[in-house]
Design a protein around this motif. Structure first.
Motif, short mmCIF file in Angstrom:
data_model
loop_
_atom_site.label_atom_id
_atom_site.label_comp_id
_atom_site.label_asym_id
_atom_site.label_seq_id
_atom_site.Cartn_x
_atom_site.Cartn_y
_atom_site.Cartn_z
N PHE A 225 0.83 -1.21 0.00
CA PHE A 225 0.00 0.00 0.00
C PHE A 225 0.86 1.26 0.00
O PHE A 225 0.51 2.26 -0.63
CB PHE A 225 -0.94 0.01 1.20
CG PHE A 225 -1.89 1.17 1.23
CD1 PHE A 225 -2.84 1.31 0.23
CD2 PHE A 225 -1.81 2.14 2.22
CE1 PHE A 225 -3.71 2.40 0.23
CE2 PHE A 225 -2.67 3.22 2.23
CZ PHE A 225 -3.63 3.35 1.23
N TRP A 243 -7.01 0.74 -4.86
CA TRP A 243 -8.23 0.47 -4.11
C TRP A 243 -8.35 -1.00 -3.75
O TRP A 243 -8.88 -1.35 -2.69
CB TRP A 243 -9.45 0.94 -4.90
CG TRP A 243 -9.39 2.41 -5.17
CD1 TRP A 243 -9.15 3.04 -6.36
CD2 TRP A 243 -9.56 3.45 -4.20
NE1 TRP A 243 -9.14 4.40 -6.21
CE2 TRP A 243 -9.40 4.69 -4.90
CE3 TRP A 243 -9.84 3.48 -2.83
CZ2 TRP A 243 -9.51 5.91 -4.25
CZ3 TRP A 243 -9.94 4.70 -2.19
CH2 TRP A 243 -9.78 5.89 -2.90
N TYR A 244 -7.85 -1.89 -4.61
CA TYR A 244 -7.89 -3.32 -4.31
C TYR A 244 -7.02 -3.63 -3.09
O TYR A 244 -7.44 -4.37 -2.19
CB TYR A 244 -7.40 -4.14 -5.51
CG TYR A 244 -8.24 -4.01 -6.75
CD1 TYR A 244 -9.61 -3.78 -6.67
CD2 TYR A 244 -7.66 -4.10 -8.02
CE1 TYR A 244 -10.39 -3.66 -7.82
CE2 TYR A 244 -8.42 -3.99 -9.16
CZ TYR A 244 -9.79 -3.76 -9.06
OH TYR A 244 -10.55 -3.64 -10.20
N LEU A 246 -5.97 -1.49 -0.79
CA LEU A 246 -6.56 -0.83 0.39
C LEU A 246 -7.72 -1.66 0.94
O LEU A 246 -7.85 -1.82 2.17
CB LEU A 246 -7.04 0.57 0.02
CG LEU A 246 -7.74 1.36 1.14
CD1 LEU A 246 -6.82 1.54 2.34
CD2 LEU A 246 -8.22 2.71 0.62
N THR A 247 -8.54 -2.20 0.06
CA THR A 247 -9.65 -3.04 0.49
C THR A 247 -9.14 -4.29 1.20
O THR A 247 -9.67 -4.67 2.26
CB THR A 247 -10.52 -3.44 -0.71
OG1 THR A 247 -11.03 -2.26 -1.34
CG2 THR A 247 -11.68 -4.33 -0.28
N ALA A 248 -8.13 -4.93 0.63
CA ALA A 248 -7.56 -6.12 1.26
C ALA A 248 -6.99 -5.79 2.63
O ALA A 248 -7.17 -6.55 3.61
CB ALA A 248 -6.46 -6.71 0.37
N VAL A 250 -7.94 -3.36 4.68
CA VAL A 250 -9.04 -3.12 5.62
C VAL A 250 -9.70 -4.44 6.04
O VAL A 250 -10.02 -4.64 7.22
CB VAL A 250 -10.09 -2.17 4.99
CG1 VAL A 250 -11.34 -2.09 5.86
CG2 VAL A 250 -9.49 -0.79 4.79
N ILE A 251 -9.88 -5.35 5.09
CA ILE A 251 -10.50 -6.64 5.41
C ILE A 251 -9.65 -7.42 6.39
O ILE A 251 -10.15 -7.99 7.38
CB ILE A 251 -10.73 -7.46 4.12
CG1 ILE A 251 -11.84 -6.81 3.29
CG2 ILE A 251 -11.09 -8.91 4.46
CD1 ILE A 251 -12.00 -7.42 1.91
#
Length: 273
Positions: A225, A243-244, A246-248, A250-251
């Motif tokens: 990131f 964004w992919y 960042l999403t990973a 956060v998950i």
């Protein structure tokens, strides 16, 4: 020297100096015993600087899978070379840890605490907390990667960049390292942890495999990131992969938070029973 060999040699040097300072400060009957956290952070900073000076012209001196992945994600390094760099880094880390073991050979028996021995090889949390420990490694590696890219964007006197990167490591250690020991490098932690597991260290105890995923996943997410953040914010080149990742991130943090909550609930339940 090929880039593969350079990454092996450079990462081995990193661990010899870095793991060596941990051993000197921690193991009994070492002249450096109890010399403190500042000595450790300076030792690791110099470890990075020397390793980069040694092999930078051959491989770019990534010495860290998180850095390799960050550079690949932001387009500065070919994905085809990522696997061999990472293999070389882990191999070098195991070799470096073995050298540290041999160098301090009589001191292992003199040191009774198995946790101290493990601390020479790999990191551990000051306060065990899955979410907080993972977040610490993500933040530390994010700062590492953004810092390296920012340093690289500036013009210094020829040959000074590795020295400045070394001070970046010192700064991260002093400011952010007190929580988890700032692995900020999957190879730096997992490679020596494997060596700890395999080597005949007297009274070594557990290699703490239950924690081992945190200083791997945290740096991978934080470093990846970090590379994408630098490209998006500093260079103005936003991509979908930002964004992919960042999403990973956060998950994974959400899962760690839930796991920590469950563990805290079980602990409190046992306390009141």
């Amino acid at each position: 020297m090929t880039p593969f060999v350079a990454e092996v040699v450079g990462t081995a040097l990193l661990i010899i100096f870095g793991g060596g300072v941990c051993a000197g400060v921690s193991l009994k009957k070492s002249f450096a015993q109890n010399s403190g956290w500042i000595v450790i952070t300076m030792g690791w900073g110099m470890a990075v600087a020397i390793a980069v000076y040694a092999v930078g012209k051959f491989s770019g001196a990534h010495l860290n899978p998180a850095v390799t992945l960050a550079l690949a994600f932001n387009g500065d390094f070919p994905w085809a070379n990522v696997p061999k760099y990472i293999v070389a880094q882990f191999l070098g880390a195991i070799i470096g840890a073995t050298v540290v073991f041999l160098h301090y050979l009589p001191h292992w028996k003199e040191t009774e605490d198995p946790g101290v021995k493990l601390g020479v090889f790999s990191t551990g949390p000051a306060i065990p907390n899955t979410f907080a420990n993972l977040l610490s490694e993500i933040i530390g590696t994010f700062i590492l990667v953004v810092g390296i890219l920012a340093i690289g964007a500036n013009k210094f006197t020829d040959g000074l960049n590795p020295f400045i990167v070394g001070f970046l490591i010192v700064g991260i250690g002093l400011s952010l390292g007190g929580t988890t020991g700032y692995a900020i490098n999957p190879a730096r932690d997992l490679g020596p942890r494997i060596a700890h597991f395999l080597l005949p260290i007297p009274g070594k105890g557990s290699s703490n495999w239950s924690y081992a995923w945190i200083p791997v996943i945290g740096p991978v997410l934080g470093g990846s990131f970090g590379g994408l953040f630098y490209k998006a914010v500093f260079l103005g080149q936003m991509t979908a992969i930002f964004w992919y990742v960042l999403t990973a991130l956060v998950i994974v943090l959400a899962i760690a938070f839930i796991q920590q909550g469950k563990a805290a609930y079980k602990t409190s339940k046992k306390t009141f029973m």
